[in-house]
Design a protein around this motif. Structure first.
Motif, PDB file in Angstrom:
ATOM      1  N   SER A 170       0.781  -1.247  -0.036  1.00 32.01           N
ATOM      2  CA  SER A 170      -0.269   0.138  -0.111  1.00 32.01           C
ATOM      3  C   SER A 170       0.712   1.233  -0.080  1.00 32.01           C
ATOM      4  N   VAL A 171       0.599   2.075  -0.991  1.00 30.14           N
ATOM      5  CA  VAL A 171       1.311   3.487  -0.853  1.00 30.14           C
ATOM      6  C   VAL A 171       0.309   4.605  -0.981  1.00 30.14           C
ATOM      7  N   ALA A 172       0.889   5.759  -0.685  1.00 29.24           N
ATOM      8  CA  ALA A 172      -0.062   6.969  -0.831  1.00 29.24           C
ATOM      9  C   ALA A 172       0.066   7.455  -2.146  1.00 29.24           C
ATOM     10  N   ILE A 173      -1.352   7.913  -2.623  1.00 28.46           N
ATOM     11  CA  ILE A 173      -1.573   8.774  -3.716  1.00 28.46           C
ATOM     12  C   ILE A 173      -2.193  10.183  -3.371  1.00 28.46           C
ATOM     13  N   THR A 174      -1.313  11.007  -3.759  1.00 28.48           N
ATOM     14  CA  THR A 174      -1.848  12.561  -3.354  1.00 28.48           C
ATOM     15  C   THR A 174      -2.334  13.018  -4.987  1.00 28.48           C
ATOM     16  N   VAL A 175      -3.640  13.491  -4.622  1.00 26.82           N
ATOM     17  CA  VAL A 175      -4.276  14.153  -6.056  1.00 26.82           C
ATOM     18  C   VAL A 175      -4.606  15.624  -5.911  1.00 26.82           C
ATOM     19  N   LEU A 176      -3.955  16.510  -6.615  1.00 27.81           N
ATOM     20  CA  LEU A 176      -4.369  17.793  -6.476  1.00 27.81           C
ATOM     21  C   LEU A 176      -5.283  18.203  -7.782  1.00 27.81           C
ATOM     22  N   ASP A 177      -6.482  18.720  -7.311  1.00 27.85           N
ATOM     23  CA  ASP A 177      -7.573  18.961  -8.296  1.00 27.85           C
ATOM     24  C   ASP A 177      -8.447  20.110  -7.904  1.00 27.85           C
ATOM     25  N   SER A 178      -8.156  21.187  -8.891  1.00 26.69           N
ATOM     26  CA  SER A 178      -8.995  22.290  -8.568  1.00 26.69           C
ATOM     27  C   SER A 178      -8.624  23.040  -7.211  1.00 26.69           C
ATOM     28  N   GLY A 179      -7.681  23.097  -6.870  1.00 28.86           N
ATOM     29  CA  GLY A 179      -6.975  23.642  -5.527  1.00 28.86           C
ATOM     30  C   GLY A 179      -7.462  22.768  -4.247  1.00 28.86           C
ATOM     31  N   LYS A 180      -7.865  21.703  -4.407  1.00 29.40           N
ATOM     32  CA  LYS A 180      -8.178  20.627  -3.444  1.00 29.40           C
ATOM     33  C   LYS A 180      -7.246  19.672  -3.347  1.00 29.40           C
ATOM     34  N   GLU A 181      -6.495  19.151  -2.263  1.00 31.74           N
ATOM     35  CA  GLU A 181      -5.806  18.029  -2.188  1.00 31.74           C
ATOM     36  C   GLU A 181      -6.254  16.875  -1.390  1.00 31.74           C
ATOM     37  N   THR A 182      -6.270  15.850  -2.215  1.00 31.04           N
ATOM     38  CA  THR A 182      -6.866  14.544  -1.493  1.00 31.04           C
ATOM     39  C   THR A 182      -6.005  13.407  -1.355  1.00 31.04           C
ATOM     40  N   THR A 183      -5.676  12.619  -0.299  1.00 27.06           N
ATOM     41  CA  THR A 183      -4.857  11.610  -0.552  1.00 27.06           C
ATOM     42  C   THR A 183      -5.459  10.369  -0.227  1.00 27.06           C
ATOM     43  N   ILE A 184      -5.177   9.254  -1.044  1.00 26.29           N
ATOM     44  CA  ILE A 184      -5.912   8.282  -1.076  1.00 26.29           C
ATOM     45  C   ILE A 184      -4.544   7.010  -1.050  1.00 26.29           C
ATOM     46  N   ASN A 185      -5.204   5.680  -0.572  1.00 23.41           N
ATOM     47  CA  ASN A 185      -4.076   4.659  -0.599  1.00 23.41           C
ATOM     48  C   ASN A 185      -4.629   3.698  -1.727  1.00 23.41           C
ATOM     49  N   ALA A 186      -3.574   3.170  -2.523  1.00 24.15           N
ATOM     50  CA  ALA A 186      -3.557   2.411  -3.575  1.00 24.15           C
ATOM     51  C   ALA A 186      -2.354   1.339  -3.258  1.00 24.15           C
ATOM     52  N   ARG A 187      -2.547   0.117  -4.171  1.00 23.98           N
ATOM     53  CA  ARG A 187      -1.405  -0.772  -4.114  1.00 23.98           C
ATOM     54  C   ARG A 187      -0.579  -0.806  -5.386  1.00 23.98           C
ATOM     55  N   VAL A 188       0.780  -1.185  -5.269  1.00 23.05           N
ATOM     56  CA  VAL A 188       1.726  -1.060  -6.243  1.00 23.05           C
ATOM     57  C   VAL A 188       1.211  -2.305  -7.126  1.00 23.05           C
ATOM     58  N   GLY A 189       1.093  -1.714  -8.389  1.00 23.25           N
ATOM     59  CA  GLY A 189       0.781  -2.697  -9.491  1.00 23.25           C
ATOM     60  C   GLY A 189      -0.697  -2.549 -10.121  1.00 23.25           C
ATOM     61  N   GLU A 190      -1.289  -1.597  -9.255  1.00 24.08           N
ATOM     62  CA  GLU A 190      -2.819  -1.125  -9.770  1.00 24.08           C
ATOM     63  C   GLU A 190      -2.638  -0.183 -10.666  1.00 24.08           C
ATOM     64  N   ASN A 191      -3.556  -0.305 -11.764  1.00 24.92           N
ATOM     65  CA  ASN A 191      -3.594   0.972 -12.853  1.00 24.92           C
ATOM     66  C   ASN A 191      -3.914   2.246 -12.273  1.00 24.92           C
ATOM     67  N   LEU A 192      -2.944   3.280 -12.640  1.00 20.45           N
ATOM     68  CA  LEU A 192      -3.323   4.721 -12.095  1.00 20.45           C
ATOM     69  C   LEU A 192      -4.709   5.237 -12.684  1.00 20.45           C
ATOM     70  N   ARG A 193      -5.074   5.315 -13.690  1.00 21.78           N
ATOM     71  CA  ARG A 193      -6.210   5.638 -14.332  1.00 21.78           C
ATOM     72  C   ARG A 193      -7.391   5.001 -13.578  1.00 21.78           C
ATOM     73  N   LYS A 194      -7.244   3.574 -13.399  1.00 21.60           N
ATOM     74  CA  LYS A 194      -8.345   2.953 -12.842  1.00 21.60           C
ATOM     75  C   LYS A 194      -8.634   3.234 -11.506  1.00 21.60           C
ATOM     76  N   VAL A 195      -7.481   3.418 -10.662  1.00 25.91           N
ATOM     77  CA  VAL A 195      -7.537   3.870  -9.205  1.00 25.91           C
ATOM     78  C   VAL A 195      -8.169   5.224  -9.194  1.00 25.91           C
ATOM     79  N   LEU A 196      -7.943   6.241  -9.865  1.00 21.11           N
ATOM     80  CA  LEU A 196      -8.531   7.473 -10.021  1.00 21.11           C
ATOM     81  C   LEU A 196      -9.642   7.733 -10.305  1.00 21.11           C
ATOM     82  N   LEU A 197     -10.481   6.798 -11.283  1.00 23.34           N
ATOM     83  CA  LEU A 197     -11.601   6.574 -11.518  1.00 23.34           C
ATOM     84  C   LEU A 197     -12.608   6.114 -10.462  1.00 23.34           C
TER      85      LEU A 197
END
Length: 266
Positions: A170-197
């Motif tokens: 498990s690793v942290a994915i920090t997403v910056l979108d429209s001035g908002k910062e959100t951190t989620i957890n995802a697993r190494v090997g997962e597709n980035l697009r799929k995780v974001l959607l």
């Protein structure tokens, strides 16, 4: 008079019985016909749409060396690049997309970094990138591919290590979108697009991108995200660099599996 009425009644009853029997006869044959039709349709459907998710993969001996032979349905989901830029030395596997059949192969983890030796038995290790791709496109599905063994692969010490984080961790994915910062957890090997959607991030902005995106095929560039900071990720591929010339820090999220912690802007 009564005799005539009796005759008429008998005729009516006889007509009703005959009509009833004819109706039963018709329904019987209709039912038989329907059953036979369904059986035939089921047979053809079973033949036409039989599951093809099981992809045979096995090792093969060839000229006293061991190669990896795979039969893959199209789309393959292989990310290929030139072995040597500008040289007709074939292509190598630099990544595997989840939407292709290669991701279901039991040797998928062994293919990364290997050179493609042949397509449908025809050698391609002395061809340029465009020629190799044309050969794959023209090949029927499933495509028979042979890759060279690890012992034949010469690693480039200048290439960065693809990941320092174990697959599945498990690793942290920090997403910056429209001035908002959100951190989620995802697993190494997962597709980035799929995780974001899956986490309800709107990577497709506007009606044009929502309706006109390629669905993760690496063609439209609409799912591109800007990499702000990352750890354990290799350099972006030459294919991405060519598709995203205007922004050197952007990557196609559909072509990138998570390698470690990352901060992206969408």
């Amino acid at each position: 008079m009564r005799n005539e009425e009796r005759v008429t009644s008998r005729q009516v009853v006889t007509s009703v019985v005959v009509a009833f029997m004819m109706g039963l006869h018709t329904y019987f044959f209709l039912a038989i016909n329907l059953v036979l039709t369904l059986m035939v349709e089921a047979f053809h459907v079973g033949r036409k749409y039989q599951p093809r998710s099981v992809i045979p993969c096995y090792a093969m001996d060839q000229n006293d060396s061991v190669g990896i032979l795979v039969n893959l349905e199209k789309p393959l989901g292989l990310i290929l690049e030139e072995v040597e830029e500008g040289e007709a030395l074939g292509v190598k596997v630099t990544g595997i997309r989840e939407d292709g059949s290669a991701s279901k192969s039991d040797v998928k983890d062994r293919l990364i970094g290997l050179r493609l030796e042949s397509v449908m038995g025809a050698p391609v290790n002395n061809l340029g990138f465009d020629e190799v791709m044309a050969t794959i496109i023209e090949a029927p599905s499933p495509v028979q591919l042979v890759f060279e063994n690890y012992s034949q692969t010469v690693s480039d010490p200048s290439e960065p290590i693809s990941t320092t984080f174990p697959v599945g961790s498990s690793v942290a994915i920090t997403v910056l979108d429209s001035g908002k910062e959100t951190t989620i957890n995802a697993r190494v090997g997962e597709n980035l697009r799929k995780v974001l959607l899956e986490n309800n991030f709107e990577i497709y902005k506007g009606l044009k991108q929502k309706l006109g995106n390629c669905g993760g095929g690496g063609q439209c560039t609409f799912c591109a995200v800007e990499f702000i900071a990352c750890e354990g990720w290799p350099e972006r591929s030459d294919y991405e660099a060519a598709k995203l010339k205007k922004n050197s820090t952007s990557r196609l999220s559909c072509l990138n599996n998570i390698q470690g912690p990352v901060t992206v802007r969408i």
